[in-house]
Design an enzyme around this catalytic site. Structure first.
Site, mmCIF file in Angstrom:
data_model
loop_
_atom_site.group_PDB
_atom_site.id
_atom_site.type_symbol
_atom_site.label_atom_id
_atom_site.label_comp_id
_atom_site.label_asym_id
_atom_site.label_seq_id
_atom_site.Cartn_x
_atom_site.Cartn_y
_atom_site.Cartn_z
ATOM 1 N N SER A 277 0.829 -1.219 0.000
ATOM 2 C CA SER A 277 0.000 0.000 0.000
ATOM 3 C C SER A 277 0.862 1.267 0.000
ATOM 4 C CB SER A 277 -0.975 0.012 1.188
ATOM 5 O OG SER A 277 -0.289 -0.210 2.399
ATOM 6 N N HIS A 353 5.946 -12.871 6.898
ATOM 7 C CA HIS A 353 6.138 -11.460 6.525
ATOM 8 C C HIS A 353 7.230 -11.340 5.477
ATOM 9 C CE1 HIS A 353 6.647 -7.106 6.934
ATOM 10 N NE2 HIS A 353 5.413 -7.142 7.400
ATOM 11 N N ARG A 362 3.702 -5.260 16.594
ATOM 12 C CA ARG A 362 2.293 -4.825 16.552
ATOM 13 C C ARG A 362 1.393 -5.955 17.038
ATOM 14 N NH1 ARG A 362 2.137 -3.107 10.330
ATOM 15 N NH2 ARG A 362 3.093 -5.175 10.259
ATOM 16 N N ASP A 408 -1.839 -8.809 11.617
ATOM 17 C CA ASP A 408 -3.213 -9.226 11.316
ATOM 18 C C ASP A 408 -3.663 -10.452 12.103
ATOM 19 O OD1 ASP A 408 -3.493 -7.220 9.306
ATOM 20 O OD2 ASP A 408 -2.205 -8.429 8.029
HETATM 21 N N1 NMX Z 1 1.263 -19.919 5.280
HETATM 22 C C1 NMX Z 1 1.654 -20.788 4.300
HETATM 23 N N2 NMX Z 1 2.697 -20.572 3.495
HETATM 24 C C2 NMX Z 1 3.412 -19.458 3.698
HETATM 25 C C3 NMX Z 1 3.111 -18.536 4.719
HETATM 26 C C4 NMX Z 1 1.974 -18.796 5.516
HETATM 27 N N3 NMX Z 1 1.574 -17.954 6.477
HETATM 28 N N4 NMX Z 1 4.002 -17.533 4.678
HETATM 29 C C5 NMX Z 1 4.837 -17.808 3.662
HETATM 30 N N5 NMX Z 1 4.477 -18.959 3.067
HETATM 31 C C6 NMX Z 1 5.059 -19.589 1.881
HETATM 32 C C7 NMX Z 1 4.908 -18.657 0.686
HETATM 33 O O1 NMX Z 1 3.602 -18.754 0.155
HETATM 34 C C8 NMX Z 1 5.997 -19.138 -0.233
HETATM 35 O O2 NMX Z 1 5.556 -20.335 -0.836
HETATM 36 P P1 NMX Z 1 5.857 -20.663 -2.397
HETATM 37 O O3 NMX Z 1 7.347 -20.616 -2.519
HETATM 38 O O4 NMX Z 1 5.271 -21.996 -2.612
HETATM 39 O O5 NMX Z 1 5.220 -19.561 -3.198
HETATM 40 C C9 NMX Z 1 7.114 -19.513 0.760
HETATM 41 O O6 NMX Z 1 6.450 -19.732 2.031
HETATM 42 C C10 NMX Z 1 8.163 -18.428 0.946
HETATM 43 O O7 NMX Z 1 7.521 -17.223 1.293
HETATM 44 P P2 NMX Z 1 8.261 -16.138 2.225
HETATM 45 O O8 NMX Z 1 9.503 -15.718 1.517
HETATM 46 O O9 NMX Z 1 8.423 -16.682 3.589
HETATM 47 O O10 NMX Z 1 7.189 -14.986 2.311
HETATM 48 P P3 NMX Z 1 6.908 -13.801 1.267
HETATM 49 O O11 NMX Z 1 7.813 -12.668 1.584
HETATM 50 O O12 NMX Z 1 6.916 -14.297 -0.133
HETATM 51 O O13 NMX Z 1 5.407 -13.440 1.629
HETATM 52 C C11 NMX Z 1 3.573 -13.031 3.083
HETATM 53 C C12 NMX Z 1 5.064 -12.779 2.823
HETATM 54 C C13 NMX Z 1 3.133 -12.139 4.206
HETATM 55 C C14 NMX Z 1 2.788 -12.680 1.816
HETATM 56 C C15 NMX Z 1 3.367 -14.511 3.449
HETATM 57 O O14 NMX Z 1 4.053 -14.802 4.637
HETATM 58 C C16 NMX Z 1 1.908 -14.895 3.593
HETATM 59 O O15 NMX Z 1 1.268 -15.217 2.580
HETATM 60 N N6 NMX Z 1 1.333 -14.829 4.843
HETATM 61 C C17 NMX Z 1 -0.061 -15.068 5.049
HETATM 62 C C18 NMX Z 1 -0.872 -13.844 4.628
HETATM 63 C C19 NMX Z 1 -0.685 -12.704 5.610
HETATM 64 O O16 NMX Z 1 -0.770 -12.868 6.808
HETATM 65 N N7 NMX Z 1 -0.457 -11.513 5.070
HETATM 66 C C20 NMX Z 1 -0.383 -10.314 5.905
HETATM 67 C C21 NMX Z 1 0.983 -9.648 5.941
HETATM 68 C C22 NMX Z 1 0.949 -8.422 6.818
HETATM 69 N N8 NMX Z 1 0.122 -7.353 6.255
HETATM 70 O O17 NMX Z 1 -0.719 -6.851 6.925
HETATM 71 O O18 NMX Z 1 0.300 -6.958 5.107
HETATM 72 C C1 MLT Z 2 2.289 -3.645 6.494
HETATM 73 O O1 MLT Z 2 1.949 -3.164 7.582
HETATM 74 O O2 MLT Z 2 2.319 -2.947 5.465
HETATM 75 C C2 MLT Z 2 2.557 -5.114 6.406
HETATM 76 O O3 MLT Z 2 3.118 -5.610 7.568
HETATM 77 C C3 MLT Z 2 3.258 -5.543 5.159
HETATM 78 C C4 MLT Z 2 4.681 -5.110 4.967
HETATM 79 O O4 MLT Z 2 5.274 -4.383 5.743
HETATM 80 O O5 MLT Z 2 5.246 -5.548 3.932
#
Ligand code: NMX
Ligand code: MLT
Length: 471
Positions: A277, A353, A362, A408
């Protein structure tokens, strides 16, 4: 003229106060009464030239210093670990979490003015801190609260625009549409059309940003009341602060919920510049799109389930756990449910994350709030159990870089406890909060004259050729 007289009198009083300690209290009183001291715009006007000089010096003396190597992995991996943005208002440390202008969340809780002694920080105080780098006094925050209330009038066409959408359109769609409808009042756009000099861009950006921040809770609560409370709108309170008023307009007058809203808005406001964002807002604004256009774009990024929508996903997921296993689900059954989620090709929402490698502070401060106010809540207990159960499972997958909970993972159960049970609405609350960080940085983008953002992209063919040559 009046301002200059006041300022020189203040300078004289300050130097006399150093020699005569008895005068100090009087000087302090005079300081808070001087309009420039409590006026955010005047404070910025003083700060901007020195920060412009600082940037100029940084560029001329260190412009060629390298910040690291860009690898193919980084290009293919969503630019993780690539330093590529200037973002003054906050900085994220992977281990420690966010610092707002150098202050951690517990430090902000201690130092920023609160509505009542020992209470949660007022988001207006954080806005002041993000914009000026200085911790504001209570008088400065009160003055900003008042200014925001004065700007909080939403034109009628905004409601009509939202009303044109189906009532069950996603709340983020309704909210972003409302923000786009607010855009017609942009001072920046008008000034640009009249040919404003670039050195003055920050001024209408400041105007737009403050009006936008002030009006967002009204638009957001309109969406909530339209969708869930038969359209019965609650007018703004004429003396409450920003967070308290937001809770009030949503329909929550419990002082604990108002405190939660102050904390919620404060901690969701800013998370350095690379998150989807903030980065989107910054990118769109770099084309000199006004704050309304830029923030509406940011909201559309926030509405994605890997970013802000995760707060909705978490509560819906928790409710599905309860639906299938009951409120007092055992840790063994929780583990099975987590595996079921993963085996069906979904993520566990609220964990992981892009930058953090430890539990999000947080999350921790929301957990502390829950321990204080709702320690016996069954859903809070479930969230606590997930904290134990989920990380080892994610580590077992062998690919997740951060198995710990993020912001979250916790917010939904707190809101749900106080009666804000409609999970699909949660990301709107995140959106109202995020405006504070994005707009604060946007004002500085214009004040510092930051350029159009335009990174270089390449094709797979280009990368293959480049790598062959490099080998
Ligand atoms: N559950 C299952 N798989 C996960 C999760 C999770 N919570 N977190 C990471 N992975 C997987 C990810 O999908 C990826 O798989 P693949 O290679 O098959 O595509 C692998 O682990 C490596 O990912 P990372 O490098 O650890 O994480 P990345 O930086 O790519 O993504 C998020 C970060 C936040 C998108 C990821 O951790 C996620 O999808 N979390 C769940 C959704 C979430 O809670 N998002 C909110 C973030 C905070 N916000 O408010 O923005
Ligand atoms: C945020 O607050 O924007 C989330 O934790 C995602 C991020 O920092 O990449």
């Amino acid at each position: 003229m009046v301002f200059h007289k006041g300022a020189s009198l203040l300078t004289k009083l300050r130097s006399r106060a150093v020699q005569q300690p008895g005068l100090r209290n009087y000087v302090r009183w005079f300081q808070v009464q001087t309009s420039s001291e409590v006026d955010l715009h005047s404070q910025l006007k003083e700060l901007i030239p020195e920060q412009q000089e600082r940037l100029k010096k940084l560029r001329s003396e260190h412009g060629k210093v390298q910040l690291g190597n860009i690898t193919v992995d980084m290009v293919l991996g969503g630019m993780r670990g690539m330093t590529g943005l200037l973002w003054e208002t906050s900085l994220l440390d992977p281990e420690e979490g966010i610092r707002f202008r150098g202050l951690s969340i517990p430090e902000c809780q201690n130092l920023l003015p609160a509505a009542k002694s020992g209470g949660e920080p007022l988001p207006e105080g954080l806005l002041w801190l993000l914009l000026t780098g200085k911790v504001p006094t209570k008088e400065q925050v009160d003055s900003l609260s008042k200014e925001l209330r004065n700007r909080a009038t939403v034109p009628d066409h905004v409601y009509k625009t939202i009303d044109a959408l189906p009532i069950d359109a996603h709340p983020m769609t309704q909210f972003a549409t409302g923000v786009m409808a607010l855009q017609v009042q942009s001072e920046f756009q008008k000034a640009y059309e009249k040919g404003i000099h670039k050195s003055k861009y920050w001024e209408p950006t400041f105007e737009d940003s403050l009006s936008l921040i002030a009006q967002l809770p009204i638009v957001a609560s309109y969406v909530y009341r339209r969708m869930y409370k038969n359209g019965q709108v609650i007018p703004m309170h004429d003396s409450l602060d920003f967070g308290g008023n937001f809770a009030h307009m949503l329909g929550f007058d419990d002082p604990a919920m108002q405190e939660l809203m102050r904390l919620y808005v404060t901690i969701h406001s800013d998370h350095e510049g690379g998150n989807v964002s903030a980065h989107t807002g910054h990118l769109v604004a770099s084309a000199l799109s006004d704050p309304y256009l830029s923030f509406a774009a940011a909201l559309n990024g926030l509405a994605g389930p890997l970013h802000g929508l995760a707060n909705q996903e978490v509560l819906l997921w928790i409710k599905s756990v309860v639906g299938e296993c009951g409120e007092n689900v055992s840790k063994e059954d929780l583990k099975k449910y987590v595996w079921k989620t993963l085996n069906s090709g979904k993520v566990v929402p609220g964990f992981g994350h892009g930058v953090l490698r430890k539990t999000d502070p947080r999350y921790t401060c929301q957990r502390e709030f829950a321990l204080k106010h709702l320690p016996e809540d069954p859903l809070f207990k479930l969230v606590s159990n997930l904290y134990e159960v989920v990380p080892p499972i994610l580590l077992d997958l062998g690919k997740v870089k951060n198995p710990w909970p993020n912001v979250d993972a916790h917010s939904g159960v707190l809101l749900n406890y106080y009666g804000l049970t409609e999970a699909r609405y949660y990301t709107v609350l995140f959106g109202v909060s995020r405006a504070i960080g994005i707009c604060a940085q946007l004002i500085w983008d214009r004040a510092l004259g930051l350029p159009l953002e335009r990174p270089k992209s390449v094709t797979m063919e280009w990368l293959e050729k480049h790598c062959k040559k490099a080998a």
